[in-house]
Design a protein around this motif. Structure first.
Motif, short mmCIF file in Angstrom:
data_model
loop_
_atom_site.label_atom_id
_atom_site.label_comp_id
_atom_site.label_asym_id
_atom_site.label_seq_id
_atom_site.Cartn_x
_atom_site.Cartn_y
_atom_site.Cartn_z
N LYS A 178 -9.32 19.37 -0.18
CA LYS A 178 -9.64 19.53 1.25
C LYS A 178 -8.49 19.11 2.16
O LYS A 178 -8.68 18.44 3.18
CB LYS A 178 -10.92 18.75 1.61
CG LYS A 178 -12.14 19.18 0.81
CD LYS A 178 -13.40 18.49 1.28
CE LYS A 178 -14.59 18.85 0.42
NZ LYS A 178 -14.81 20.29 0.28
N GLN A 219 -7.27 23.40 -1.84
CA GLN A 219 -8.66 23.70 -1.49
C GLN A 219 -9.60 22.61 -2.01
O GLN A 219 -10.47 22.13 -1.28
CB GLN A 219 -9.07 25.05 -2.07
CG GLN A 219 -10.49 25.47 -1.71
CD GLN A 219 -10.93 26.71 -2.47
OE1 GLN A 219 -10.50 26.94 -3.60
NE2 GLN A 219 -11.78 27.50 -1.85
N THR A 255 -9.82 28.39 2.41
CA THR A 255 -10.93 29.06 1.74
C THR A 255 -10.39 29.98 0.64
O THR A 255 -9.19 30.19 0.51
CB THR A 255 -11.72 29.90 2.74
OG1 THR A 255 -10.87 30.93 3.26
CG2 THR A 255 -12.23 29.04 3.90
#
Length: 329
Positions: free
Chosen positions: A98, A95, A107
Motif C-alpha cells: 500500500k 500494491q 490498483t
C-alpha cells in the motif's frame, strides 16, 4: 526484462503473435479518432469506420496478456531462475505494501497501465532504432569500419560485448546518437497540453491547447545542424549536445516532466545489440547492391513508430575469432 520471461518459449504467446499484437496496437494508437476532435458526435464516426471496434479488440487481447503475466508473478510456485525483482514484481509489492503511487494506491488496472506503457513504448522503438542504425552503417562503410574497429579492440574479448564494456565504446555511442537524430523513433512526441496563455510568432496560444512537437523536423533543421541530412556521427565528438532533454535541437526522448522514463534502458539496449552485431559479424549487401541502393524511405501510416518502408536485407558473414586468427598468423 519487464516480465521476467522469454516469449520465445513462453506459454503466454509466441514471438510472432506478440509482434503482431504490438504492431496492431501501435497502428491503432496512431490512428485518427474523430471523437478526439469532435467529442459529442465523433464517436459515431469511429463506430461506423470500425476503428472503435478495432481498438476494443486489440486492447482486449493486451489485457488478457497482462492478466496472465500478473497471475504468473503472483504464483508462489513459479520457477525463479534468479533472485532479481522484475518490474512486475516491484509493482505488485507496491500494491501489497500500500505504498503511495501517484495520487493514490496502485490498483491492478494501474499495474496493467504501467506494463502497457513498457510493452508499447519499449519494444518496437528500440528495434526500429537498431534497424535504422544498421541501414545507415550499410550505406557508410567508413563509419562501419571505424565502429567495428572500436568494438573489436575494446570489447568482446570473451566472445560477446557485455554491458560493462559499453562505456568504452564512445564512437558507437555517437553512431546511436546520430541515428536518433536522423531517425527519432517517434516523429511526434507524446502530445502536450498548455497550462497557461502565451504568444509565439504572433499567435496567441490558449490554455489547454493540444501541442504536437515535430522532433523529426527539429533534428534535421539546417539552422541547428551542419549538413543536417548527412549521417556523420563525428558531429557529436566535441559537442555537449545530448538527448537528455536539455538541448531543444535534439529531443528524441522528449524533455521536461514528460520525457521518456525509459531513456537509459532504451539507449543501453540499442547500444548493446548494435555492438554485438558489429562484433560478431561482418555485414555485406546482397546481390551486388551498393549502399546508395538502400531505400531509406519511411513507412507511411498511422503507427506511432517510424520504421523503414522496405525491409533491410544484409548478409552476415562469420568472422574468424581473434584468438584463432592470431594463432594462424
Amino acid at each position: 526484462m519487464a516480465f521476467g520471461t522469454s516469449f520465445q518459449k513462453s506459454a503466454f504467446h509466441d514471438n510472432d503473435r506478440l509482434e503482431e499484437m504490438l504492431r496492431e496496437a501501435m497502428v491503432v494508437l496512431g490512428s485518427f479518432f474523430a471523437s478526439e476532435y469532435f467529442p459529442y458526435v465523433g464517436w459515431i464516426v469511429d463506430r461506423l469506420t470500425g476503428l472503435h471496434g478495432r481498438l476494443e479488440r486489440v486492447f482486449h487481447k493486451l489485457d488478457g496478456l497482462f492478466e496472465q503475466v500478473i497471475d504468473a508473478h503472483l504464483n508462489p510456485g513459479r520457477q525463479r531462475h534468479d533472485e532479481f525483482e522484475y518490474i512486475v514484481d516491484v509493482l505488485l509489492r507496491i500494491q501489497v505494501d500500500k505504498i503511495e503511487f501517484g495520487e493514490g494506491p496502485l490498483t491492478k488496472d494501474g499495474i496493467k497501465a504501467v506494463i502497457m506503457d513498457l510493452f508499447l513504448a519499449g519494444a518496437d522503438t528500440s528495434a526500429a532504432t537498431v534497424n535504422w542504425a544498421m541501414a545507415e552503417l550499410a550505406r557508410n562503410p567508413r563509419v562501419t569500419k571505424k565502429a567495428q574497429d572500436e568494438v573489436r579492440t575494446f570489447a568482446g574479448k570473451n566472445g560477446i560485448v557485455t554491458e560493462d564494456e559499453i562505456v568504452r565504446l564512445q564512437y558507437l555511442k555517437m553512431v546511436v546518437k546520430e541515428t536518433l537524430r536522423l531517425h527519432p523513433p517517434a516523429a511526434l512526441l507524446l502530445p502536450r497540453e498548455t497550462t497557461s496563455h502565451f504568444r509565439i510568432n504572433g499567435y496567441d496560444i490558449l490554455p489547454k491547447t493540444l501541442i504536437q512537437i515535430n522532433v523529426w523536423a527539429i533534428s534535421r533543421d539546417p539552422r541547428y545542424w551542419k549538413n543536417a541530412e548527412e549521417f556523420f556521427p563525428e558531429r557529436f565528438s566535441d559537442s555537449s549536445i545530448d538527448f537528455k532533454g536539455q538541448h531543444c535541437e535534439f529531443l528524441p526522448f522528449g524533455g521536461g516532466r514528460r520525457s521518456c522514463p525509459g531513456m537509459y534502458l532504451a539507449t543501453r539496449t540499442v547500444e548493446l545489440a548494435l555492438a554485438n552485431l558489429l562484433h560478431c559479424f561482418d555485414w555485406k549487401l546482397p546481390f551486388g547492391m551498393k549502399g546508395k541502393d538502400i531505400d531509406m524511405e519511411e513507412a507511411a501510416g498511422p503507427s506511432l513508430t517510424i520504421s523503414k518502408k522496405t525491409a533491410l536485407h544484409l548478409v552476415p558473414v562469420d568472422r574468424v575469432p581473434r584468438s584463432l586468427e592470431d594463432h594462424m598468423k
